[in-house]
Design an enzyme around this catalytic site. Sequence first.
Site, PDB file in Angstrom:
ATOM      1  NE  ARG A  60       0.389   1.623   3.319  1.00 13.46           N
ATOM      2  CZ  ARG A  60       1.366   2.389   3.610  1.00 13.46           C
ATOM      3  NH1 ARG A  60       2.582   2.006   3.645  1.00 13.46           N
ATOM      4  NH2 ARG A  60       0.985   3.767   3.562  1.00 13.46           N
ATOM      5  N   GLY A  61       0.388   2.438  -0.313  1.00 15.31           N
ATOM      6  CA  GLY A  61       1.131   3.493  -0.419  1.00 15.31           C
ATOM      7  C   GLY A  61       1.172   4.005  -1.905  1.00 15.31           C
ATOM      8  CB  ALA A  62       0.210   6.920  -3.830  1.00 16.84           C
ATOM      9  NE  ARG A 103      -6.215   0.785  -1.528  1.00 15.61           N
ATOM     10  CZ  ARG A 103      -5.629   1.385  -0.916  1.00 15.61           C
ATOM     11  NH1 ARG A 103      -4.311   0.829  -0.670  1.00 15.61           N
ATOM     12  NH2 ARG A 103      -6.034   2.225   0.172  1.00 15.61           N
ATOM     13  CD  GLN A 210      -2.968   2.816   6.628  1.00 18.54           C
ATOM     14  OE1 GLN A 210      -3.518   3.306   7.796  1.00 18.54           O
ATOM     15  NE2 GLN A 210      -3.635   2.723   5.580  1.00 18.54           N
ATOM     16  CG  ASP A 251      -2.968   8.079  -1.197  1.00 20.02           C
ATOM     17  OD1 ASP A 251      -3.098   8.490  -0.335  1.00 20.02           O
ATOM     18  OD2 ASP A 251      -2.614   6.953  -1.518  1.00 20.02           O
ATOM     19  CG  ASN A 261      -2.292  11.656   2.615  1.00 13.94           C
ATOM     20  OD1 ASN A 261      -1.634  11.107   2.095  1.00 13.94           O
ATOM     21  ND2 ASN A 261      -1.968  11.868   3.722  1.00 13.94           N
ATOM     22  CE  LYS A 262      -4.950   5.986   4.302  1.00 13.34           C
ATOM     23  NZ  LYS A 262      -5.796   5.112   3.719  1.00 13.34           N
TER      24      LYS A 262
HETATM   25  C1  LIG Z   1       3.680   7.908  -0.173  1.00 14.02           C
HETATM   26  S1  LIG Z   1       2.093   7.984  -0.286  1.00 14.02           S
HETATM   27  C2  LIG Z   1       1.474   7.205   1.064  1.00 14.02           C
HETATM   28  C3  LIG Z   1      -0.194   7.486   0.992  1.00 14.02           C
HETATM   29  O1  LIG Z   1      -0.746   6.056   0.746  1.00 14.02           O
HETATM   30  C4  LIG Z   1      -1.499   5.772   2.014  1.00 14.02           C
HETATM   31  O2  LIG Z   1      -2.597   5.247   1.940  1.00 14.02           O
HETATM   32  P1  LIG Z   1      -2.801   3.700   1.768  1.00 14.02           P
HETATM   33  O3  LIG Z   1      -1.988   3.325   2.954  1.00 14.02           O
HETATM   34  O4  LIG Z   1      -4.416   3.338   1.954  1.00 14.02           O
HETATM   35  O5  LIG Z   1      -2.375   3.202   0.678  1.00 14.02           O
HETATM   36  C5  LIG Z   1      -1.922   7.159   2.681  1.00 14.02           C
HETATM   37  O6  LIG Z   1      -2.785   7.858   2.191  1.00 14.02           O
HETATM   38  C6  LIG Z   1      -0.491   7.840   2.433  1.00 14.02           C
HETATM   39  O7  LIG Z   1      -0.434   9.086   2.918  1.00 14.02           O
END
Ligand SMILES: CSC[C@H]1O[C@H](OP(=O)(O)O)[C@H](O)[C@@H]1O
Length: 363
Positions: A60-62, A103, A210, A251, A261-262
């Site tokens: 996960r993470g963009a 996603r 996270q 994101d 973002n989250k």
């Molecule tokens: C470096 S961007 C990471 C970004 O992605 C996370 O979302 P997820 O854990 O649901 O993929 C979160 O928004 C982070 O800031």
Amino acid sequence: MQTNIPNRCAAAAGGGVKPLRYTGGVLQMIDQRRLPTEEVWLDYRDYREVAEAIRTMVVRGAPAIGCAAAFGAWFGARDIDTDSTAAFLEQFAAVCELLAASRPTAVNLFWALERMQSFARSHADRPVLQIKIALEYEALAILEEDERINRAMGEHGQKLLPERCRILTHCNAGALATGGYGTALGVIRAAAAAGKQIEVFADETRPFLQGSRLTAWELQRDGIPTTLICDNMAGYLMSQGRVDCVIVGADRIAANGDTANKIGTYSLAVLAKEHGIPFYVAAPISTIDFSLTDGRQIPIEERDPREVTHIGEQRLAPEDIAVYNPAFDVTPARLITAIITENGVAEGDFVHTLPELAEGTKR
Ligand SMILES: CSC[C@H]1O[C@H](OP(=O)(O)O)[C@H](O)[C@@H]1O
């Protein structure tokens, strides 16, 4: 197959753990659902399995999602059985479409898949086998570029920070969310490496945690002083004058700077504004979606209610309770002090300053 391979060397170098490794035609990804208690690496060879890993947040993470999708696309291309370039490109488009459905919010997923497809189209004059080989190297290039981009971003961002800085961050925008080094945590790592006295407050970031599971784990391994707080403590911490700035990832960023973002990021931005605290977004140029005029157009993923009603197998809420579980929110540009990218820092009117930064970058 699961393999437990400690990754201390990367952490020791201050670059943080690399969540993806590609060796011998196999993509290995650390299962981020099991951190911090278990460091388990899973092997991937099939695009459908990679799509499921993205959907279920093994990865996960963009930027990390984009890197994983690039290898998923390569796996799908490798398994296409035709000598016709037209047929190959048509079947490759279907592979990328399945990966794109994993996603909806992180634009890096779509950026990476479009880059793989346009790369294939640009080689349409070659035999299919040559296109396939070139696609493997393009996926590797996307992964290797990502850490370089994040280190450049870190250097630009750390120059914004004073010699002593108490930073609040949300979710995980660390090495685990990227091909290495991190975006928001990349700025933090670069500031620490520059000898600045950095202290981090990490929001736990419900419901997927996270922050408590991943950011706290990363920064503890780096030896960067970090204090874990519940999401609802951020405002009180700011009111005590204990936060000098907020740094988060992203994101998807619209052309006017509105940033998805989250979930919980928007609340932090409002609190930061109230307390006169700088609010920084750190993201690569590939996270900016110039096709969107503002944040209202950003698709927001809603995830399984079980993420809210349970911690693992432990039920936290009554059965059949209604649940709303948006995975992201959108912070309006007016609440964002600056957007830090690998090409520099955008401030002021993002409609103009973002394209200036993006000039000349492969998007
Ligand atoms: C470096 S961007 C990471 C970004 O992605 C996370 O979302 P997820 O854990 O649901 O993929 C979160 O928004 C982070 O800031």
